[in-house]
Write a protein that holds these residues in place. Sequence first.
Motif, PDB file in Angstrom:
ATOM      1  N   VAL A 160       0.860  -1.183   0.000  1.00  0.00           N
ATOM      2  CA  VAL A 160       0.000   0.000   0.000  1.00  0.00           C
ATOM      3  C   VAL A 160       0.896   1.232   0.000  1.00  0.00           C
ATOM      4  O   VAL A 160       1.864   1.299   0.764  1.00  0.00           O
ATOM      5  N   ALA A 161       0.560   2.227  -0.845  1.00  0.00           N
ATOM      6  CA  ALA A 161       1.342   3.458  -0.909  1.00  0.00           C
ATOM      7  C   ALA A 161       0.401   4.647  -1.050  1.00  0.00           C
ATOM      8  O   ALA A 161      -0.566   4.596  -1.815  1.00  0.00           O
ATOM      9  N   LYS A 162       0.710   5.708  -0.304  1.00  0.00           N
ATOM     10  CA  LYS A 162      -0.038   6.957  -0.398  1.00  0.00           C
ATOM     11  C   LYS A 162       0.950   8.109  -0.429  1.00  0.00           C
ATOM     12  O   LYS A 162       1.792   8.249   0.447  1.00  0.00           O
ATOM     13  N   PHE A 163       0.826   8.936  -1.475  1.00  0.00           N
ATOM     14  CA  PHE A 163       1.668  10.117  -1.615  1.00  0.00           C
ATOM     15  C   PHE A 163       0.756  11.340  -1.655  1.00  0.00           C
ATOM     16  O   PHE A 163      -0.183  11.402  -2.451  1.00  0.00           O
ATOM     17  N   ASN A 164       1.055  12.321  -0.794  1.00  0.00           N
ATOM     18  CA  ASN A 164       0.196  13.495  -0.647  1.00  0.00           C
ATOM     19  C   ASN A 164       1.050  14.759  -0.674  1.00  0.00           C
ATOM     20  O   ASN A 164       2.109  14.823  -0.053  1.00  0.00           O
ATOM     21  N   CYS A 165       0.563  15.777  -1.397  1.00  0.00           N
ATOM     22  CA  CYS A 165       1.217  17.093  -1.441  1.00  0.00           C
ATOM     23  C   CYS A 165       2.672  16.989  -1.893  1.00  0.00           C
ATOM     24  O   CYS A 165       3.592  17.419  -1.190  1.00  0.00           O
ATOM     25  N   CYS A 166       2.893  16.394  -3.058  1.00  0.00           N
ATOM     26  CA  CYS A 166       4.247  16.282  -3.563  1.00  0.00           C
ATOM     27  C   CYS A 166       4.220  16.172  -5.086  1.00  0.00           C
ATOM     28  O   CYS A 166       3.156  16.129  -5.704  1.00  0.00           O
ATOM     29  N   GLN A 167       5.391  16.133  -5.659  1.00  0.00           N
ATOM     30  CA  GLN A 167       5.549  16.017  -7.100  1.00  0.00           C
ATOM     31  C   GLN A 167       6.325  14.755  -7.418  1.00  0.00           C
ATOM     32  O   GLN A 167       7.381  14.504  -6.841  1.00  0.00           O
ATOM     33  N   ILE A 168       5.785  13.946  -8.329  1.00  0.00           N
ATOM     34  CA  ILE A 168       6.486  12.749  -8.769  1.00  0.00           C
ATOM     35  C   ILE A 168       7.467  13.153  -9.870  1.00  0.00           C
ATOM     36  O   ILE A 168       7.065  13.786 -10.849  1.00  0.00           O
ATOM     37  N   PRO A 169       8.744  12.816  -9.742  1.00  0.00           N
ATOM     38  CA  PRO A 169       9.725  13.208 -10.765  1.00  0.00           C
ATOM     39  C   PRO A 169       9.344  12.694 -12.142  1.00  0.00           C
ATOM     40  O   PRO A 169       8.836  11.579 -12.293  1.00  0.00           O
ATOM     41  N   ASN A 170       9.598  13.497 -13.155  1.00  0.00           N
ATOM     42  CA  ASN A 170       9.236  13.127 -14.522  1.00  0.00           C
ATOM     43  C   ASN A 170      10.056  11.968 -15.058  1.00  0.00           C
ATOM     44  O   ASN A 170       9.635  11.296 -15.997  1.00  0.00           O
ATOM     45  N   ASP A 171      11.225  11.736 -14.489  1.00  0.00           N
ATOM     46  CA  ASP A 171      12.069  10.657 -15.004  1.00  0.00           C
ATOM     47  C   ASP A 171      11.776   9.320 -14.342  1.00  0.00           C
ATOM     48  O   ASP A 171      12.505   8.355 -14.544  1.00  0.00           O
ATOM     49  N   CYS A 172      10.690   9.241 -13.557  1.00  0.00           N
ATOM     50  CA  CYS A 172      10.371   7.950 -12.923  1.00  0.00           C
ATOM     51  C   CYS A 172       9.871   6.944 -13.944  1.00  0.00           C
ATOM     52  O   CYS A 172       9.762   5.756 -13.652  1.00  0.00           O
ATOM     53  N   HIS A 199       1.092   6.723 -16.381  1.00  0.00           N
ATOM     54  CA  HIS A 199       0.743   5.479 -17.062  1.00  0.00           C
ATOM     55  C   HIS A 199       1.828   4.418 -16.902  1.00  0.00           C
ATOM     56  O   HIS A 199       1.522   3.227 -16.761  1.00  0.00           O
ATOM     57  N   VAL A 200       3.096   4.844 -16.885  1.00  0.00           N
ATOM     58  CA  VAL A 200       4.168   3.874 -16.679  1.00  0.00           C
ATOM     59  C   VAL A 200       4.131   3.336 -15.255  1.00  0.00           C
ATOM     60  O   VAL A 200       4.347   2.144 -15.018  1.00  0.00           O
ATOM     61  N   MET A 201       3.834   4.204 -14.295  1.00  0.00           N
ATOM     62  CA  MET A 201       3.730   3.751 -12.907  1.00  0.00           C
ATOM     63  C   MET A 201       2.629   2.708 -12.763  1.00  0.00           C
ATOM     64  O   MET A 201       2.819   1.672 -12.107  1.00  0.00           O
ATOM     65  N   LEU A 202       1.473   2.958 -13.370  1.00  0.00           N
ATOM     66  CA  LEU A 202       0.358   2.012 -13.262  1.00  0.00           C
ATOM     67  C   LEU A 202       0.658   0.713 -14.001  1.00  0.00           C
ATOM     68  O   LEU A 202       0.268  -0.368 -13.543  1.00  0.00           O
ATOM     69  N   SER A 203       1.329   0.807 -15.129  1.00  0.00           N
ATOM     70  CA  SER A 203       1.675  -0.420 -15.857  1.00  0.00           C
ATOM     71  C   SER A 203       2.717  -1.238 -15.107  1.00  0.00           C
ATOM     72  O   SER A 203       2.890  -2.429 -15.394  1.00  0.00           O
ATOM     73  N   SER A 204       3.404  -0.600 -14.159  1.00  0.00           N
ATOM     74  CA  SER A 204       4.398  -1.310 -13.342  1.00  0.00           C
ATOM     75  C   SER A 204       3.798  -1.900 -12.078  1.00  0.00           C
ATOM     76  O   SER A 204       4.533  -2.341 -11.196  1.00  0.00           O
ATOM     77  N   CYS A 205       2.467  -1.873 -11.980  1.00  0.00           N
ATOM     78  CA  CYS A 205       1.766  -2.416 -10.802  1.00  0.00           C
ATOM     79  C   CYS A 205       0.809  -3.515 -11.252  1.00  0.00           C
ATOM     80  O   CYS A 205      -0.408  -3.305 -11.304  1.00  0.00           O
ATOM     81  N   PRO A 206       1.310  -4.714 -11.593  1.00  0.00           N
ATOM     82  CA  PRO A 206       0.432  -5.769 -12.112  1.00  0.00           C
ATOM     83  C   PRO A 206      -0.573  -6.290 -11.101  1.00  0.00           C
ATOM     84  O   PRO A 206      -1.582  -6.874 -11.490  1.00  0.00           O
ATOM     85  N   ALA A 207      -0.326  -6.100  -9.807  1.00  0.00           N
ATOM     86  CA  ALA A 207      -1.235  -6.605  -8.774  1.00  0.00           C
ATOM     87  C   ALA A 207      -2.141  -5.522  -8.213  1.00  0.00           C
ATOM     88  O   ALA A 207      -2.861  -5.768  -7.241  1.00  0.00           O
ATOM     89  N   LEU A 208      -2.147  -4.322  -8.808  1.00  0.00           N
ATOM     90  CA  LEU A 208      -2.914  -3.198  -8.264  1.00  0.00           C
ATOM     91  C   LEU A 208      -4.402  -3.507  -8.238  1.00  0.00           C
ATOM     92  O   LEU A 208      -4.991  -3.894  -9.245  1.00  0.00           O
ATOM     93  N   ASN A 209      -5.008  -3.312  -7.056  1.00  0.00           N
ATOM     94  CA  ASN A 209      -6.420  -3.610  -6.848  1.00  0.00           C
ATOM     95  C   ASN A 209      -7.254  -2.352  -6.699  1.00  0.00           C
ATOM     96  O   ASN A 209      -8.416  -2.316  -7.121  1.00  0.00           O
ATOM     97  N   SER A 210      -6.687  -1.304  -6.092  1.00  0.00           N
ATOM     98  CA  SER A 210      -7.432  -0.080  -5.799  1.00  0.00           C
ATOM     99  C   SER A 210      -6.576   1.136  -6.130  1.00  0.00           C
ATOM    100  O   SER A 210      -5.396   1.185  -5.774  1.00  0.00           O
ATOM    101  N   LEU A 211      -7.192   2.129  -6.805  1.00  0.00           N
ATOM    102  CA  LEU A 211      -6.487   3.346  -7.187  1.00  0.00           C
ATOM    103  C   LEU A 211      -7.358   4.559  -6.870  1.00  0.00           C
ATOM    104  O   LEU A 211      -8.547   4.580  -7.210  1.00  0.00           O
ATOM    105  N   THR A 212      -6.763   5.554  -6.218  1.00  0.00           N
ATOM    106  CA  THR A 212      -7.455   6.809  -5.920  1.00  0.00           C
ATOM    107  C   THR A 212      -6.618   7.970  -6.432  1.00  0.00           C
ATOM    108  O   THR A 212      -5.442   8.096  -6.089  1.00  0.00           O
ATOM    109  N   LEU A 213      -7.236   8.818  -7.252  1.00  0.00           N
ATOM    110  CA  LEU A 213      -6.628  10.061  -7.721  1.00  0.00           C
ATOM    111  C   LEU A 213      -7.457  11.201  -7.156  1.00  0.00           C
ATOM    112  O   LEU A 213      -8.609  11.387  -7.543  1.00  0.00           O
TER     113      LEU A 213
END
Length: 367
Positions: A160-172, A199-213
């Motif tokens: 489980v991961a939650k990121f709040n009030c931040c910027q994800i680097p573009n080179d991830c 989209h690359v982050m989500l494609s790297s999560c093959p077991a992802l069950n729940s997503l909140t934006l």
Amino acid sequence: MGVVTRAQAKRGKSQPLDGEETAPRGGRGVGGADLISLLPDEILGSIISFLPTEDGARTQILSSRWRHLWRSAPLNLDASGIGGRVTVEVVSRILSEHQGVARRFSVGPSILLDDYPSLTLDGWLRSPTLDNLHELDITLSPLIVSIPRFALRFSSTLRVAKFNCCQIPNDCHHSPPDHFPNLQGLVLQNVTISEVSLHVMLSSCPALNSLTLDCSAGFSQFRINSPQLKHVKMNFCDSDIDRLPELIVENAPCLERLYHHGPQEDNMHIAIISAPKLKILGSLTDNISRLQLGTTVFKGLHDVRMDTEMRTVKVLALRLSSLRLNVTINLMRCFPCIEELYIEVTIFPWLFSLEYFLLSIIIAILF
């Protein structure tokens, strides 16, 4: 047969029968034995790991039996600084002295308000105690714009991961495939992330069950291609920056819940191409300029016809500027198996009491 008075019967309820033992109370058995303390260290450690940080640490004073357990139990460390009791020094000491693995690490902005907050957080994230972390919850502050790169070192173990009030680097997006192989729940709240990185982050999560934006920005299109994803919730604020112009469910074989809430004037495109298990859909607005269901494309909700049916949908939510009976009825025909229908009228709903009355009669007839 003897006679028992009412007083004798009342006293008898509190007395055990011959050969019957009384039930232990407060975790203590016959003779005052502490049955909980007889459990193996692994079980006691698991129980402690579910307690808040302060409560888990307090178990050390219960007895000599419990004194070493918290230091070796799976760590549940909440470093959000609530109440001012958890300080930078306390967190650093726990991470340096704890002997067990870490299950959850949560950090908030209030504890990072020192002179060098990014260095403090980087130091914590480097700690060997967090090597096999399962849950990560990071809420940053304006002092730290970008998420620390050391937060991504847990990618192979996170559930489980939650990121709040931040910027994800573009080179991830240069991360390797299956970068988050075990991640099941992901929350991006008040996050800035590019469309490619998302989209690359989500494609790297093959077991992802729940997503909140939630109130996140940086992308104009969100395309869902996920083999395990079941629940998607999106909430966008009333601004030109924080909105989603295009949502495409391209291939989601397990998707059951899809919820989107954005500005009433969002004028967005929605395409649900393949979601064979979709049960809950909302909220559709009458300002959608293009709606695609399967292979059929409609020019907004007013153009919906019975060219296609989605029989799996059981719950449908609508958010309309005005109640239009023809639009609502056509949608009900397009979703013939709905069991619950929610309608929110955003402009003077009291003007449409007659339409609501007529609609309720129609729903009663159809169902």
